[in-house]
Structures are given as C-alpha cells and as structure tokens.
Scaffold this motif. Structure first.
Motif, short mmCIF file in Angstrom:
data_model
loop_
_atom_site.label_atom_id
_atom_site.label_comp_id
_atom_site.label_asym_id
_atom_site.label_seq_id
_atom_site.Cartn_x
_atom_site.Cartn_y
_atom_site.Cartn_z
N THR A 384 0.83 -1.21 0.00
CA THR A 384 0.00 0.00 0.00
C THR A 384 0.86 1.26 0.00
OG1 THR A 384 -1.71 -1.20 1.24
CG2 THR A 384 -1.85 1.22 1.21
N TYR A 385 1.86 1.28 0.88
CA TYR A 385 2.71 2.46 1.02
C TYR A 385 3.52 2.73 -0.25
CZ TYR A 385 6.00 5.74 3.16
OH TYR A 385 6.75 6.86 3.46
N HIS A 386 4.01 1.66 -0.88
CA HIS A 386 4.86 1.81 -2.08
C HIS A 386 4.09 1.51 -3.37
CE1 HIS A 386 8.49 2.16 0.39
NE2 HIS A 386 8.04 1.16 1.11
N LYS A 387 2.76 1.54 -3.32
CA LYS A 387 1.94 1.09 -4.45
C LYS A 387 2.30 1.78 -5.77
CE LYS A 387 -2.88 0.54 -5.87
NZ LYS A 387 -4.30 0.75 -5.47
N GLU A 388 2.35 3.09 -5.76
CA GLU A 388 2.61 3.84 -7.00
C GLU A 388 4.00 3.52 -7.56
OE1 GLU A 388 1.94 7.98 -6.56
OE2 GLU A 388 -0.15 7.76 -5.93
N ASN A 389 4.99 3.50 -6.69
CA ASN A 389 6.36 3.25 -7.16
C ASN A 389 6.53 1.83 -7.68
OD1 ASN A 389 7.22 5.83 -6.60
ND2 ASN A 389 7.94 5.33 -4.55
N LEU A 390 5.84 0.86 -7.05
CA LEU A 390 5.96 -0.53 -7.49
C LEU A 390 5.39 -0.73 -8.89
CD1 LEU A 390 5.09 -2.48 -4.20
CD2 LEU A 390 7.34 -2.12 -5.21
N LYS A 392 5.11 1.89 -11.08
CA LYS A 392 5.77 2.85 -11.97
C LYS A 392 7.18 2.43 -12.35
CE LYS A 392 6.81 7.81 -12.23
NZ LYS A 392 6.74 9.11 -11.50
N PHE A 393 7.91 1.84 -11.41
CA PHE A 393 9.33 1.53 -11.64
C PHE A 393 9.54 0.02 -11.65
CE2 PHE A 393 9.31 5.64 -9.36
CZ PHE A 393 9.87 6.43 -10.35
N LEU A 449 3.92 -9.61 -11.57
CA LEU A 449 3.05 -9.84 -12.72
C LEU A 449 2.32 -8.57 -13.13
CD1 LEU A 449 1.48 -13.36 -11.99
CD2 LEU A 449 3.19 -12.74 -13.71
N ALA A 450 1.95 -7.75 -12.16
CA ALA A 450 1.31 -6.47 -12.48
C ALA A 450 2.27 -5.59 -13.28
CB ALA A 450 0.88 -5.76 -11.20
N GLN A 451 3.55 -5.60 -12.89
CA GLN A 451 4.56 -4.84 -13.63
C GLN A 451 4.74 -5.42 -15.04
OE1 GLN A 451 6.93 -2.09 -14.78
NE2 GLN A 451 6.24 -2.00 -12.63
N MET A 452 4.74 -6.75 -15.13
CA MET A 452 4.87 -7.40 -16.44
C MET A 452 3.71 -7.04 -17.34
SD MET A 452 7.58 -9.43 -16.85
CE MET A 452 7.05 -10.75 -17.93
#
Length: 638
Positions: A384-390, A392-393, A449-452
């Motif tokens: 939750t805390y790092h959601k956007e960065n996870l 985005k990067f 997988l979401a990043q993929m």
C-alpha cells in the motif's frame, strides 16, 4: 502579634459554638436570644476564616513562573516555596506549632481540605512533576533564621534523558519531608498520590524498563527502591494503603518489558517498511542471517536425539534412503538483490525471537506473536505504502518480488529454529510461520506480474502504431512500422539492464522471454492477417523480422559479465515460446513456392511444427499471385 489574636478568636469561636449548642438543648431559653447568639457566632466564624486565610498566605508563600514560560526545565528555576514561621526571631515561639495550630483551626472550620487541595495542585504542577520529568532539575532546601524553610529548583548538568527511579524518589522525599506533618500530610497525600504516582510511572518507571531480557535480573533494585519509597511515605503519613499501582507496576516488570519490547519492535519494523526499498544488498546461496546463539537443549533431550540417531532400523522399517542425494544448494536462495531494509527486518525478527528464549511464558508468547504481527504488517503496509512506485518503476517491482521470496524462504524454518527453546504451547507446535509462506509468495508474484502486464500493455501500444504492418511499400507506413519495432527493442533492452543482477537468472530469463514473446506474437498475428503482400512488402517485413531475430537475443543480459550472458542468449528458444515460429515466418517471407512446400514436408517439416495448414495457405495466397503453380503448392499444404 496578629496571628496570636487569630488563635484567641479561634478559641472564643469554639466556646461560643459550645454555648449556642447548650442553649439549643435548653427548652426554656428565649428564641430571640438564641437567634442573636447564632448570628453573632456566624459573623465571628466568617471573620475567623478570613483571618486564617490571611495567615495561611503569610505562612505558605509561592513564587511561580508564568504559564507562558512553562516550556523547558529552565522555566521552573523561578519556582520557590517559602514556609514561614510567622514569628520574629528570638521571640521564643515554636514555629512549627504555630503553623500546626493554623492548620488545625482550618480543619475545625472545614477549610483545610480546600486550602490543601489548592496547595497540592500548585505543588504538583510547579515542583513535584518537574522533578520527575526533567533529569536536570533537583530541589534545594534552605533554612532562614526566623523565616522558615525555602525550597527552590536548581539545574545540574546531566547526559541522562530520563531521571532514574532512585533519583526521583530522593528528590520527592526531600520536598515532602519539609512540609508539616499531620494533619497536612494525610490530607495532602490523599489528594496528590494518584496523580503523582501516575506521573512517576509515565515519566520515570516506563523508561527504566530494560530493553533487553538480559537486564531484567538487575531490575530487582528498582523494585526494592520503590518499596523503600512507599515505606517512607507511610512513615510520613502521606500514604496509608498497603499496595499501590506504583509498586504493582514495578513488580510487574516482565509484562511491561514484553509490552515495551513489542511496541519498540513494531515501531522499528514499520520504519523499515516505509523506508526506501531501492537500497539493496546482494544475496547468494552462501548468504546466511546471523542467528543468535541459542542455549543448548537439556541433556535428556540431547541424549534422546543421539539415541534415536544411532538406533539401527528395525526389520519392519522401510528403507527411505535414495541413491540420488539432494545437492548442497537444494532449497537455497538463488543469487539476487533484496532491499537492505528487508535484511534488517529479518535480523530484527531474529533478535526479537532470541529474547523469547529464557523469558517467562507470558513474555515469550507476547514476543512471538509480535514477530508474527511484523510479517502481517509487512503484508499490509508495504504494497500500500509503495503502491505507485511498485507499478511505476520495474526496478522496484523486481526488488519487492525478491523481498517477498526472501521472507517466505526464511519463514519456512524460522519457527523450527526456535521451537525447542520456547515454553508451551509454542514448543508443542504452535511456533510456526509456515502458514504465512503462500501469502508472501503470492504477494511478490502478483506485484511482479502487475509490472509485467504494464510492460506488455506499453509494448502492444507501441506496436499498434505500426499500421498493422500493411502496405510497407509506402514510405510512411514502413517508417511507422520500423519505428514501432525499434521502440519495442529499446524497451526490452532497457528492462534487461534494469533487471540485470537484480532478479534471479531463471526469473530474469522467463520475464524477458515472456515480454519478447508478447511482441513477436503480436507481429506474427498482424502479418498472418494480411491478405496481400507484395514483393516489396515482403522484403520490408523480412527486414523488420530479421532485426528482431538479430537483436532480440541481445536483450538477455541477466549478469554483468557479458561473456556469461552468451549462454542465455543462445537459449532464447527455451524462454520465447514463439521464437521458432517467428524465424520460420521470416524465412517464408523471402522463400519461393517450392521452398515453402519443402519446409512443410507433408506436415512433417519445421514449418508444419510452427503453423497450421490454413495459416500457411493464407500466407501463400498473400505472397503469391493466383497461378497454376500456386494452386499446385496449395494442394500440397494439408
């Protein structure tokens, strides 16, 4: 002196009240006389109370800082309490008896509790509480001839952030011993004890609780000092009860230690979870967390384990050994990078679990479930805390994936390592973390997988600008298609560099293979949908396909050493499902009819392994004009 007059009036008031009470009991007394006497008594009583108040103000004199100044220890240096005798030097009077007489008079008139309540509030706010809260403050008691005692607060240099219990008790008793005894001490004690003891607990005892279980044995000295403090207060009549919250708090140190330790651990864990995750450390199969040294098991347990190990198998026991033994690195973590904060988090959990060894049963259970709460907190907080960065990067998504797999790996054995040293019921099997393993593996997998999926969507978006790879004999169409292919290759190369030396090699190759496969599958689909491919179109398509065939393997760079990457670049067909199909398509785009028929080889050739007969026929119809030779070739594709 005026104070003597007040005492005489007090005596007269007592006599007047006695007479009035006697007249009320005498039935023959005239009612008018009784009323006059009662009225006079009331006037004299109020006058007496007023003068007693004046005497109280002369005997107990405060000098206080303003409320705006109460921000630091230095502001309380203006606090002064002067307990005056009210007599001139050399008059032969006994000052304490005078103050005691005034207090006794106030008590008889029903005013003592009010005066002591106000006095106690000021004493707590401006003297007792500051002495408890500020380690740099101490009380100085002075004596002035004919004037009485003077109490002031002074500063002393100290490096301690909080005052030790023994210092607090000494400072408080220095103040309370100066105050007059009975009846003040009894009334004052009842009024200030609860608030004062609560302040001692919050500002002193709370910080004296050990932070390490090895220091618990030394805490008996604090318990003894607290007992002596309460014993002295009883002797001074400030305390009447036998058991207080203060002493109970000190004696219940094991519970408070566990609560404090758990709170500190949770705070430290949360700080690690919300810190930056891009600072990494490299781990390998040889990497090990430093496990605290645990005490040896009882001799009986050791003897039993040794006997079980040496006992020969019985005839009924099946042989479980296999000729093929597991390798030394079986179940070891692969080489990858994890967040430094996650490594520190695991070290924190190990240190916390080591505190359970040798602790009381209640303390051990509380600490153990705090460690479980840490992992549950990680599961809830980090995504939750790092959601956007996870999302985005891609670099951070890969690290988070490794972090989750690293934690899951250690959760498999974490409970087993400590279980023999824990009290029941933890030692009976409750001390386990295995149930958390699937959740952490799923957490890491879902994030990656979401990043993929995001990368695949970006790749397909770029390929959508290639105008379906149609009519490439037009310069604009060919330029658009060529640009889309170059962007896809650039994207893959960028990801290859970002994930290099971060992901485990097998995960890296699978991820890059899946992305490259997505790209070439989309290109294959678009080309197979073309109904007419001119010779020039075919040449352009072949050039684009050949570009991917040449540069596609070069995106596989799992290791910093270029020479070691050649192995994985040669294994592209293993990781890219459609790779051979793509190569066959590139060949067909430049082949003549006979070459295509030969590669089909009655459904047994390499072309038949990658495409269906209908797909090959559609390609032939798009590439070649409708001639007899084409018709013959089509009959052979079946």
């Amino acid at each position: 002196p005026h104070c003597v007059t007040v005492l005489i009036n007090w005596t007269c008031s007592l006599q007047t009240r006695s007479c009035v009470d006697s007249l009320k009991a005498w039935k023959g007394c005239e009612l008018q006389l009784l009323r006059a006497l009662s009225s006079e008594h009331t006037v004299q009583r109020e006058n007496l109370i007023y003068h007693l108040g004046d005497e109280w103000k002369k005997l107990v004199v405060w000098k206080l800082p303003t409320s705006k100044e109460l921000s630091a220890a230095e502001s309380f240096l203006k606090t002064e309490l002067r307990l005056c005798s009210g007599m001139q030097a050399g008059d032969g009077s006994d000052p304490p008896s005078l103050l005691a007489s005034v207090l006794q008079a106030l008590a008889i008139q029903g005013q003592l509790n009010h005066k002591i309540k106000l006095f106690g509030q000021v004493l707590l706010k401006y003297m007792l509480k500051p002495l408890i809260s500020y380690s740099s403050l101490h009380v100085e008691v002075g004596e002035q001839p004919g004037q009485g005692a003077v109490l002031t607060l002074q500063l002393e240099e100290t490096s301690a952030e909080h005052t030790s219990p023994s210092q607090v008790y000494t400072r408080l008793l220095a103040v309370l011993r100066v105050l007059p005894e009975t009846p003040v001490s009894i009334v004052l004690g009842d009024m200030i004890w609860e608030e004062m003891s609560d302040c001692i607990i919050r500002e002193c005892l709370l910080y004296s609780i050990p932070s390490n279980s090895s220091q618990l044995s030394k805490y008996s000295m604090v318990i003894k000092e607290t007992e002596e403090f309460e014993k002295t207060l009883k002797e001074l009549k400030y305390l009447t009860m036998d058991s207080t919250d203060l002493l109970q708090y000190a004696r219940n140190v094991n519970s408070h230690f566990a609560s404090k330790k758990c709170q500190d651990v949770i705070v430290a864990a949360r700080n690690l979870m919300t810190s930056e995750i891009h600072n990494t450390v490299k781990i390998s199969p040889e990497s090990k967390l430093s496990l605290p040294r645990l005490p040896s098991l009882d001799s009986k347990d050791n003897a039993k384990q040794e006997a079980d190990r040496k006992r020969p198998p019985s005839a009924d026991t099946p042989a479980l050994e296999n000729e093929k033994q597991l390798g030394q690195r079986t179940l070891c973590l692969p080489v990858c990078r994890i967040s430094e904060s996650v490594q520190q988090l695991m070290e924190l959990t190990l240190a916390t679990l080591s505190e359970t060894v040798g602790s009381s049963s209640q303390c051990a259970i509380q600490l153990f479930y705090t460690v479980r709460n840490i992992f549950q907190l990680f599961y809830d907080v980090v995504p939750t805390y790092h959601k956007e960065n996870l999302l985005k990067f891609p670099h951070l998504a890969a690290i988070h994936h490794n972090n989750c797999m690293f934690i899951a790996h250690h959760l498999l054995t974490l409970g087993h390592q400590f279980r023999p040293h824990l009290p029941q019921p933890l030692s009976d099997g409750a001390a386990t973390f295995v149930d958390l393993v699937p959740s952490f593996r799923r957490l890491g997998t879902e994030c990656f997988l979401a990043q993929m999926n995001a990368q695949k969507a970006e790749m397909l978006e770029r390929l959508s600008t290639a105008r379906n790879f149609a009519n490439l004999d037009d310069d604009e169409n060919y330029s658009a298609a060529s640009k889309a292919v170059r962007q896809v290759i650039h994207q893959l190369k960028r990801l290859g560099k970002v994930w290099q030396d971060v992901l485990p090699v097998n995960i890296y190759c699978k991820a890059m293979g899946s992305l490259l496969n997505t790209a070439i599958s989309e290109i294959i689909t678009k080309i197979l949908m073309l109904e007419d491919i001119s010779t020039e179109d075919g040449d352009h398509l072949h050039t684009l396909c050949q570009t991917i065939i040449d540069e596609g393997p070069l995106v596989f760079l799992p290791l910093p050493d270029e020479n070691k990457n050649r192995k994985y670049q040669e294994e592209v067909p293993i990781y890219v499902k459609k790779w051979m199909s793509f190569k066959e398509l590139a060949i067909v785009l430049q082949a003549n009819l006979q070459e295509i028929v030969d590669r089909w080889a009655d459904g047994k050739g390499p072309l038949a392994l990658e495409f269906t007969s209908n797909e090959v026929k559609n390609l032939i119809r798009a590439l070649f004009q409708n001639t007899e030779r084409r018709a013959v070739a089509l009959t052979k594709i079946k």
